[in-house]
Design a protein around this motif. Structure first.
Motif, PDB file in Angstrom:
ATOM      1  N   PHE A   1      67.948  59.918 -76.646  1.00 49.72           N
ATOM      2  CA  PHE A   1      69.203  59.288 -75.822  1.00 49.72           C
ATOM      3  C   PHE A   1      70.182  60.561 -75.111  1.00 49.72           C
ATOM      4  CE2 PHE A   1      73.600  58.007 -75.641  1.00 49.72           C
ATOM      5  CZ  PHE A   1      73.431  56.644 -75.177  1.00 49.72           C
ATOM      6  N   GLU A   2      70.007  61.633 -75.731  1.00 49.33           N
ATOM      7  CA  GLU A   2      70.827  62.954 -75.224  1.00 49.33           C
ATOM      8  C   GLU A   2      70.319  63.383 -73.929  1.00 49.33           C
ATOM      9  OE1 GLU A   2      70.096  62.735 -78.473  1.00 49.33           O
ATOM     10  OE2 GLU A   2      72.030  62.110 -79.283  1.00 49.33           O
ATOM     11  N   GLU A   3      69.200  63.630 -73.708  1.00 46.11           N
ATOM     12  CA  GLU A   3      68.061  63.649 -72.707  1.00 46.11           C
ATOM     13  C   GLU A   3      68.599  62.759 -71.647  1.00 46.11           C
ATOM     14  OE1 GLU A   3      64.473  66.350 -74.592  1.00 46.11           O
ATOM     15  OE2 GLU A   3      64.213  64.181 -74.371  1.00 46.11           O
ATOM     16  N   PHE A   4      68.454  61.629 -72.089  1.00 44.10           N
ATOM     17  CA  PHE A   4      68.380  60.415 -70.952  1.00 44.10           C
ATOM     18  C   PHE A   4      70.168  60.730 -70.369  1.00 44.10           C
ATOM     19  CE2 PHE A   4      70.495  56.186 -70.168  1.00 44.10           C
ATOM     20  CZ  PHE A   4      69.794  55.875 -69.648  1.00 44.10           C
ATOM     21  N   SER A   5      70.999  60.929 -71.219  1.00 42.47           N
ATOM     22  CA  SER A   5      72.450  61.009 -70.729  1.00 42.47           C
ATOM     23  C   SER A   5      72.539  62.303 -69.966  1.00 42.47           C
ATOM     24  CB  SER A   5      73.317  61.158 -71.942  1.00 42.47           C
ATOM     25  OG  SER A   5      73.385  59.956 -73.024  1.00 42.47           O
ATOM     26  N   ALA A   6      71.769  63.413 -70.228  1.00 45.05           N
ATOM     27  CA  ALA A   6      72.069  64.647 -69.468  1.00 45.05           C
ATOM     28  C   ALA A   6      71.500  64.291 -68.046  1.00 45.05           C
ATOM     29  CB  ALA A   6      71.339  65.610 -70.178  1.00 45.05           C
ATOM     30  N   ARG A   7      70.179  63.795 -68.097  1.00 42.89           N
ATOM     31  CA  ARG A   7      69.645  63.284 -66.775  1.00 42.89           C
ATOM     32  C   ARG A   7      70.355  62.721 -65.997  1.00 42.89           C
ATOM     33  NH1 ARG A   7      65.244  59.476 -65.491  1.00 42.89           N
ATOM     34  NH2 ARG A   7      65.414  58.702 -67.604  1.00 42.89           N
ATOM     35  N   TYR A   8      71.075  61.482 -66.553  1.00 38.95           N
ATOM     36  CA  TYR A   8      71.629  60.642 -65.588  1.00 38.95           C
ATOM     37  C   TYR A   8      73.181  61.178 -65.109  1.00 38.95           C
ATOM     38  CZ  TYR A   8      68.437  56.676 -64.986  1.00 38.95           C
ATOM     39  OH  TYR A   8      67.209  56.385 -64.462  1.00 38.95           O
ATOM     40  N   GLU A   9      73.600  62.058 -65.977  1.00 37.19           N
ATOM     41  CA  GLU A   9      74.754  62.634 -65.518  1.00 37.19           C
ATOM     42  C   GLU A   9      74.769  63.373 -64.450  1.00 37.19           C
ATOM     43  OE1 GLU A   9      77.076  64.734 -68.711  1.00 37.19           O
ATOM     44  OE2 GLU A   9      76.430  63.083 -70.272  1.00 37.19           O
ATOM     45  N   LYS A  10      73.447  64.346 -64.417  1.00 37.80           N
ATOM     46  CA  LYS A  10      73.260  65.185 -63.475  1.00 37.80           C
ATOM     47  C   LYS A  10      72.777  64.107 -61.944  1.00 37.80           C
ATOM     48  CE  LYS A  10      69.633  68.610 -62.245  1.00 37.80           C
ATOM     49  NZ  LYS A  10      68.332  69.252 -62.679  1.00 37.80           N
ATOM     50  N   GLU A  11      71.987  63.136 -62.298  1.00 38.14           N
ATOM     51  CA  GLU A  11      71.907  62.259 -61.142  1.00 38.14           C
ATOM     52  C   GLU A  11      72.901  61.894 -60.547  1.00 38.14           C
ATOM     53  OE1 GLU A  11      68.772  61.213 -59.984  1.00 38.14           O
ATOM     54  OE2 GLU A  11      67.387  62.071 -61.151  1.00 38.14           O
ATOM     55  N   PHE A  12      74.098  61.451 -61.204  1.00 40.36           N
ATOM     56  CA  PHE A  12      75.184  61.013 -60.553  1.00 40.36           C
ATOM     57  C   PHE A  12      75.851  62.028 -59.974  1.00 40.36           C
ATOM     58  CE2 PHE A  12      74.583  57.205 -63.377  1.00 40.36           C
ATOM     59  CZ  PHE A  12      74.283  56.238 -62.211  1.00 40.36           C
TER      60      PHE A  12
END
Length: 161
Positions: free
Chosen positions: A61-72
């Motif tokens: 979940f942490e990797e998912f969150s970091a990935r989408y924060e970077k995407e946005f």
């Protein structure tokens, strides 16, 4: 059950690329030579409808969150914003408040007020109960006020559930 086991079960026995060519080399029935489609020939296709995953690593979940924060953070237009939102909400989880914060900032950056309102509608649809929705609203309230984002419930009070 891991995804790779499920993928193997769906795919069935492996076959080579050249299998389709061996079907053409066999003698064909009279109906096939006459140009008629024979249903048994259609059933022998070796093509798969599944896609291969890039890796066997399961994302936390942490990797998912970091990935989408970077995407946005890298969003430059409305299309990218909406595509990333669709992808983030497609998972069987509710994105974290930090991801939603990055999405709201991206919506403001590309000047897309309707999508910012729809982010909160997406949260409301994904959470299990009204209490969880209220927790998201409380956590994102300062950012909502800073960016001037109103909720659908505030815009259309008669439709509020």
């Amino acid at each position: 059950m891991s995804v790779s086991m499920l993928r193997a079960a769906v795919r069935g026995p492996s076959s080579s690329f050249f299998r389709a060519n061996t079907l053409l080399a066999r003698p064909q029935p009279l109906a096939a030579r006459a140009g008629l489609v024979v249903p048994s020939m259609l059933a022998t296709s070796s093509f798969s409808t599944t896609t291969r995953m890039r890796s066997d690593h399961e994302e936390t979940f942490e990797e998912f969150s970091a990935r989408y924060e970077k995407e946005f953070d890298g969003v430059q237009d409305v299309f990218e914003l909406q595509r990333n939102l669709n992808n983030a909400f497609a998972y069987d989880l509710v994105p974290s408040a930090s991801v939603l914060s990055a999405a709201l900032k991206a919506a403001r950056r590309v000047n897309d007020f309707p999508t910012a309102v729809r982010i909160f509608e997406g949260i409301k649809a994904k959470v299990e109960n009204k209490g969880q929705y209220q927790q998201y609203l409380d956590e994102l309230k300062p950012l909502r006020e800073e960016l001037g984002i109103t909720l659908k419930e505030d815009l259309y009070p008669e439709e509020a559930n």
